[in-house]
Scaffold this active site. Sequence first.
Site, PDB file in Angstrom:
ATOM      1  N   GLN B 227     -87.655 104.424 111.948  1.00  0.00           N
ATOM      2  CA  GLN B 227     -88.544 105.094 111.423  1.00  0.00           C
ATOM      3  C   GLN B 227     -88.358 106.609 111.926  1.00  0.00           C
ATOM      4  O   GLN B 227     -89.074 107.404 111.507  1.00  0.00           O
ATOM      5  CB  GLN B 227     -89.857 104.522 111.943  1.00  0.00           C
ATOM      6  N   ARG B 374     -99.258  99.956 112.839  1.00  0.00           N
ATOM      7  CA  ARG B 374    -100.095 100.577 112.023  1.00  0.00           C
ATOM      8  C   ARG B 374    -101.517 100.830 112.526  1.00  0.00           C
ATOM      9  O   ARG B 374    -102.636 100.523 112.143  1.00  0.00           O
ATOM     10  CB  ARG B 374    -100.395  99.614 110.977  1.00  0.00           C
ATOM     11  N   CYS B 375    -101.408 101.364 113.749  1.00  0.00           N
ATOM     12  CA  CYS B 375    -102.861 101.593 114.785  1.00  0.00           C
ATOM     13  C   CYS B 375    -103.143 103.091 115.113  1.00  0.00           C
ATOM     14  O   CYS B 375    -103.793 103.114 115.961  1.00  0.00           O
ATOM     15  CB  CYS B 375    -103.054 100.483 115.548  1.00  0.00           C
ATOM     16  N   GLU B 744    -103.122 104.252 108.285  1.00  0.00           N
ATOM     17  CA  GLU B 744    -103.720 103.434 109.325  1.00  0.00           C
ATOM     18  C   GLU B 744    -105.186 103.090 109.513  1.00  0.00           C
ATOM     19  O   GLU B 744    -105.660 102.208 109.820  1.00  0.00           O
ATOM     20  CB  GLU B 744    -102.971 103.532 110.775  1.00  0.00           C
TER      21      GLU B 744
END
Lengths: 147, 790
Positions: B227, B374-375, B744
């Site tokens: 990523q 995803r936070c 997110e």
Amino acid sequence: MEFSGQTTIKAPRERVFAFLIDPNLVGRCGPGVESIEVIDDRHFKAKAKVGVGFISARFVINMELAEADAPSHAVIKARGQAPGTAVDATGTMDLAPGDEPDTTVMKWGANVIISGMMASVGARMIEGTANKMIAQTFDCIRAKLEE
Amino acid sequence: MATEMQRQTTPEVGGMGHSVKRKEDPRFIRGAGQFIDDLVLPGMLWLDIVRSPYAHATIKSIDASEALKVPGVAAVITGADLEKAGLHWMPTLAGDKQMVLPTHTVMYQSQEVAAVVATSRYAAADGVAAVMVDYEPLEVVVDPHKALLPDAPVLRPDRAADKQNNHIWHWESGDRAAADAGLAAAEHRISEDIYIPRIHVASIETCGCVADWDAIRGQMTLHMTSQAPHVIRTVLALVSGLPEQNIRVKTHDIGGGFGGKVPVYPGYVLAVVASLTTGKPVKWIEDRSENLQADSFARDYHIHAEMGATNAGKITSLKVSTIADHGYTDAAADPSKFPAGLFNVITGSYDFPNAFVEVDGVYTNKPPGGVAYRCSFRVTEAVHAIERMVDILAHDLDIDPAKIRMDNFIQPEQMPYKTPTGWEYDSGDYPRALKLAMDMIGYDDLRKEQAEKRARGELMGIGISSFTEIVGAGPSHDFDIIGLKMFDSCEIRVHPTGKVLARIGVQTQGQGHETTFAQIIAEELGFPVADIKIEYGDTDTAPYGLGTYASRSTPVAGAATAMAARKIKEKARHLAAHLLEANPDDLVWTNGKWSVKGSPDRSKTIQEIAFAAYTNHPQGMEPGLEAVDYYDPPNLTFPFGSYICVVDIDKGTGQVTVRRFVAVDDCGNIINPMIVDGQIHGGLTMGFAPSLLESMTYDENGNNLAGTFMDYLLPTAVETPAWELGKTTTPSPHHPIGAKGVGESATVGAPPAIANAVVDALWHLGVRNIDIPLTPQKIWAILREKGVTA
């Protein structure tokens, strides 16, 4: 995992004890044992194929007769390895004369720690499988002694 | 200031606000994506990894002799081999020490112990099975609370003399004395322990790479699932000593990242070493169980929260202490200054006079933890805690959970708002979002229905979550990863024929950047989206960027893209002035054209201007039409939303059914509504999953008990509820296009809405809190204990 049980064997205590500390005899009762190699009178090595659910693996197991107080008490320690999996086990056997002549009451206990892939993936089935295998082992010991 | 945006462009141009179909989808739909495992290079070798069965053990010896006899096996690499080159360990993104291959001690079950390189994937696996490792098991520490006890074994004796314990770091934010005083003076005080369990990103594509060392050119090409490819290149240069210009990191299509593809895993390093050693390309691809058992994890926060309030429900104080289980090394992918991420956004959407939050990081015998799944850097944990606490307070005081939120929200006129833990919220209208969610779901009628059902003994619950997100890391004065400031970038080249190539510093792993970044350029410059190609993920060509995670792409690289486009627009103005023989100050921009003020007929389209930039530029001006922008954001952005969930609970089985779920999101101005809806659908499902199904558990020996998808439950379309979406739009005042980021929000906001609904259904039975996942087994045990079911 802790397991324990008791079984009465129709054989005298000295014969039972001699059986238990002889790797070539007791080894054949281990689950899935394919071969046994005696290193010295206290150490031996076994190869065994063991399956839990859909996973099966060929283990190389190093065993040590850790305690042997003839004719009443023996402890065997084992450390087995298969790809991604390890087993550490301690088996304790205490022998007492049975009520009937020439019989022996064997109390046994086993502490089994399974690590790695088999513990991880087979967790749901592992206790049941281990319990079954241990019971089979001691049944086998009894049967062979009573032959 | 950016204002709520109306669509400026035609559907053919496809600027902001158009649901342009994704440019990447034709290749995915046709099965023509190029993922890492699709890459096969001539002469390539395969690498497979020997992993530890023990969670904590000494390595007594490694015997590779049998493995080397396996046909096809070319090499076996151990920690001792790597130690000779100083490559046996690597720094984590959090600056801790992670073993590439341990030389003495394994620290978690499935840790890498040796690597086998072979001419086929099968031979490599056979080689792995033949490597014999002799271990001596050591005491295992699974529970972080026990890890902190004085008699716990020291897991990391390699640390400094004054750090011979399992405590990694302490971090705090806010005013402890003020929070203590506030709690002491509070009319009503609540206290709760909330555990957010360890979970895994479980992306469909596992991690992998192909390392390709060209000894003649001195060139290392690392094809990988990352990523953040530029960061990887720099780290690789620093660790390996290879010159950075001779390292090329290249991503391909990526089947989901979610934070799990930010860290550097030992497998990547092993493939690089194996390629350097053998002179051949080496491929490493994780299998599913390796991915689940060994890669970085998320969450694992043990939170203790205390909140004070008046008896009328006005919140007065917050104090939170947390134990963070980081596994055997702190591999958190958080900005350097924030070892607990942005957890101190925990005051949420509420106007707290004071707050104090502290977090202690702890070592255990588990894989390295702390990935932002995803936070947005620990915001999920913070939002879950505050939204649960507000709900408990409401129930305690017998005040409707919606009313208590309305009564305590930060009001729109208070924006920009400084929180007691130091953040400045840029914008937000929380009452509007909650009101819309309540209207959409028919809140008052649901409460009536619930009362009727309760009278009949049926279990129905309604849960609200009014979250505030914090994304877009971040401003250089506060945000860096291993010292690299968290800016991002875009380079735009306009070709003579009026077609555009733009390269961005962020990566895409499913977000749709090839479409949305083209839309930003279409909006700014009037080129149709179809004429714009977006490239990324090749460090030889893309401008430097920090990567895609924590919802930062649109807030940071999206801003860079708009700014680069504006530089081009400005140059185009001077070119147009030259072509129109007008004063640049007399030109106005509309619909992709510069025209003379008051004479709309005298105009030049952006395409005409592009051609002139290469064929007829004025003397004294640089030819060409290109721009690059590195954007250092002035602040973070603060998306928010209100979610309402309705659950029914089966009294016989404990099964929770999410009957309805309304999600109102506000992510500022929207680039592509369809893609935003998709992000929210995916995010809600990824919030639903840990609420009801997912949890990474360990037995007392440190064995991972969720190493397959049979044990680690993911929701499929069958389990997933039908999401009902709504939106409000409150643009970010400082972002060039008023956007905020949405990747997110839903993952952050959904779990407390579901947990609040379940507890709401059971509160009358004396249930105050249940930790997620709310499995049938857990609920059933409670129903039995409360005498509801036999």
